[in-house]
Design a protein around this motif. Structure first.
Motif, PDB file in Angstrom:
ATOM      1  N   ASP A 268       0.829  -1.206   0.000  1.00 55.50           N
ATOM      2  CA  ASP A 268       0.000   0.000   0.000  1.00 55.50           C
ATOM      3  C   ASP A 268       0.866   1.259   0.000  1.00 55.50           C
ATOM      4  O   ASP A 268       0.568   2.234  -0.699  1.00 55.50           O
ATOM      5  CB  ASP A 268      -0.923   0.008   1.225  1.00 55.50           C
ATOM      6  N   LEU A 271       2.223   1.719  -3.514  1.00 53.64           N
ATOM      7  CA  LEU A 271       1.214   2.162  -4.485  1.00 53.64           C
ATOM      8  C   LEU A 271       0.832   3.621  -4.278  1.00 53.64           C
ATOM      9  O   LEU A 271       0.303   4.254  -5.198  1.00 53.64           O
ATOM     10  CB  LEU A 271      -0.023   1.260  -4.383  1.00 53.64           C
ATOM     11  N   ASP A 272       1.097   4.154  -3.103  1.00 50.54           N
ATOM     12  CA  ASP A 272       0.877   5.587  -2.892  1.00 50.54           C
ATOM     13  C   ASP A 272       1.858   6.435  -3.691  1.00 50.54           C
ATOM     14  O   ASP A 272       1.624   7.627  -3.907  1.00 50.54           O
ATOM     15  CB  ASP A 272       1.025   5.932  -1.398  1.00 50.54           C
ATOM     16  N   GLN A 275       2.496   3.247  -9.723  1.00 54.48           N
ATOM     17  CA  GLN A 275       1.832   1.998 -10.084  1.00 54.48           C
ATOM     18  C   GLN A 275       2.618   1.297 -11.175  1.00 54.48           C
ATOM     19  O   GLN A 275       2.819   1.853 -12.259  1.00 54.48           O
ATOM     20  CB  GLN A 275       0.411   2.272 -10.574  1.00 54.48           C
ATOM     21  N   ARG A 295      -5.311  -6.984  -3.979  1.00 54.90           N
ATOM     22  CA  ARG A 295      -4.808  -5.611  -4.033  1.00 54.90           C
ATOM     23  C   ARG A 295      -4.204  -5.316  -5.410  1.00 54.90           C
ATOM     24  O   ARG A 295      -4.449  -4.248  -5.990  1.00 54.90           O
ATOM     25  CB  ARG A 295      -3.757  -5.408  -2.951  1.00 54.90           C
ATOM     26  N   ALA A 298      -6.931  -5.054  -8.068  1.00 58.29           N
ATOM     27  CA  ALA A 298      -7.710  -3.820  -7.963  1.00 58.29           C
ATOM     28  C   ALA A 298      -7.015  -2.661  -8.674  1.00 58.29           C
ATOM     29  O   ALA A 298      -7.668  -1.719  -9.132  1.00 58.29           O
ATOM     30  CB  ALA A 298      -7.941  -3.476  -6.493  1.00 58.29           C
ATOM     31  N   TRP A 299      -5.689  -2.740  -8.767  1.00 56.76           N
ATOM     32  CA  TRP A 299      -4.919  -1.699  -9.445  1.00 56.76           C
ATOM     33  C   TRP A 299      -4.594  -2.085 -10.899  1.00 56.76           C
ATOM     34  O   TRP A 299      -3.819  -1.397 -11.570  1.00 56.76           O
ATOM     35  CB  TRP A 299      -3.619  -1.428  -8.695  1.00 56.76           C
ATOM     36  N   ASP A 300      -5.169  -3.174 -11.385  1.00 58.40           N
ATOM     37  CA  ASP A 300      -4.937  -3.652 -12.764  1.00 58.40           C
ATOM     38  C   ASP A 300      -3.455  -3.889 -13.050  1.00 58.40           C
ATOM     39  O   ASP A 300      -2.924  -3.527 -14.109  1.00 58.40           O
ATOM     40  CB  ASP A 300      -5.503  -2.658 -13.787  1.00 58.40           C
ATOM     41  N   ILE A 301      -2.769  -4.496 -12.088  1.00 53.01           N
ATOM     42  CA  ILE A 301      -1.345  -4.798 -12.230  1.00 53.01           C
ATOM     43  C   ILE A 301      -1.187  -6.267 -12.624  1.00 53.01           C
ATOM     44  O   ILE A 301      -1.800  -7.154 -12.011  1.00 53.01           O
ATOM     45  CB  ILE A 301      -0.597  -4.529 -10.911  1.00 53.01           C
TER      46      ILE A 301
END
Length: 376
Positions: A268, A271-272, A275, A295, A298-301
């Motif tokens: 987290d 990701l702040d 990305q 996680r 959710a960020w399309d990684i």
């Protein structure tokens, strides 16, 4: 030996141990010695505490949204009366409490009651009160330090070869002992075989996506790993997120237990700051866990995982561990998690912003990282 085996430990006692572990101010070995419990129990209780905290606040908020009835107001009072009656019966019967719990009721500075009398009142044998459990011995901690150093040089050494190497250095050890210590350190040989990487059996494993891929800018590929950090008393675990192109340490976290929570916290925090397109890890249970995978999705990684027995699939983060340990950890010998956290913060800042890298044409990771960020 296992602390409290066959005894029933109270929820209050478990909560105290879990809270102490969650603070991160002590190593698991120190907590185990203080509370007379096994390190495995500490890890389990800490995980249960962290998993149930959201539900606690949700239930508290739900209760606050409605007006309690008279029965609901009286219920805690009746419950308290019942609890006091149970405790009084317990003192009358002088039942022996669970090992590791009753001893904490003793007040060593009491002016009127001796320790002998207090033990009699709560039914605690004095031998149990004075018992001091053993954690890892100084000899085992020294062995773990040598294993860690040798593993950085020869990560393909399993317990058999590590045992032979230690014996040649003059240590009187057998393979069973080294197997236990290497499990405790979360070290496994990087070599082809059926047991080189052990994901949780219920977790999905993803393919390795970096083979033949040209990595040309920052935040294209991130990688992460966990390493064992030796200390003067006990040890900790360090997890770091590294940018593959620039070698920049994006984020890191320490933990006294090998759980998923501190890994997700580091993710987290990373990701702040940005990305990546692809995130590469090994197949460890922390990186195949539901929390970690959800996680990233959710960020399309895109998710990438090292193949079994692939020694070079995550080579850059392995080089980071070697550099960090030889340039900081082994030189300073931190004696507490707080000192370790401060020291690591200083060193990682130095590593990112001041230490030039030959592979980066003598530039620092921070310079390369921010100079090669993709245009948004």
């Amino acid at each position: 030996m296992t602390r409290g085996r066959g005894k029933r430990l109270s929820p209050d006692f478990k909560a105290r141990v879990a809270l102490e572990a969650a603070k991160g101010h002590k190593t698991a070995s120190e907590i185990a010695q203080e509370f007379q419990v096994h390190p495995t129990q500490i890890s389990q209780w800490k995980r249960q505490l962290l998993d149930n905290v959201p539900e606690l606040f949700e239930s508290t908020a739900a209760r606050a949204r409605r007006t309690p009835s008279a029965e609901e107001v009286a219920a805690p009072l009746y419950e308290e009366i019942g609890r006091l009656k149970v405790e009084l019966d317990f003192l009358k019967k002088k039942s022996s409490p669970a090992q590791g719990v009753g001893r904490w009721l003793i007040e060593t500075e009491h002016t009127e009651l001796s320790i002998r009398r207090q033990c009699e009142l709560i039914g605690l044998p004095r031998s149990q009160y004075y018992y001091a459990p053993a954690s890892e011995t100084p000899e085992n901690l020294a062995l773990m330090r040598q294993i860690d150093k040798q593993y950085l040089r020869t990560p393909f050494f399993g317990s058999r070869q590590m045992t032979h190497w230690l014996q040649r250095q003059g240590y009187r050890v057998n393979r069973k002992r080294i197997q236990r210590l290497m499990r405790l350190m979360a070290l496994q040989a990087i070599a082809p075989g059926p047991h080189t990487s052990r994901p949780h059996p219920a977790h999905a494993v993803y393919p390795y996506r970096l083979r033949g891929l040209a990595i040309e800018h920052s935040c294209q590929v991130w990688c992460a790993d966990i390493t064992y950090i030796p200390m003067r008393r006990g040890f900790m675990y360090l997890m770091a997120v590294l940018d593959w192109f620039s070698r920049y340490v994006v984020s890191w976290r320490l933990s006294n237990t090998l759980d998923t929570g501190f890994c997700v916290e580091a993710l987290d925090a990373a990701l702040d700051q940005g990305q990546p397109l692809i995130f590469n890890t090994d197949q460890g249970a922390q990186f195949t866990s539901t929390e970690w995978i959800e996680r990233l999705k959710a960020w399309d990684i895109l998710i990438s995982m090292d193949g079994r027995g692939r020694a070079l699939d995550n080579v850059f983060v392995e080089r980071l561990w070697r550099t960090l340990k030889y340039e900081d950890i082994y030189l300073r010998g931190y004696d507490s998690p707080t000192a370790l956290e401060r020291g690591l913060g200083s060193y990682i800042d130095f590593y990112n912003t001041e230490r030039p890298h030959t592979a980066l044409d003598q530039r620092t990771p921070a310079e390369v990282h921010w100079d090669h960020m993709p245009e948004t």
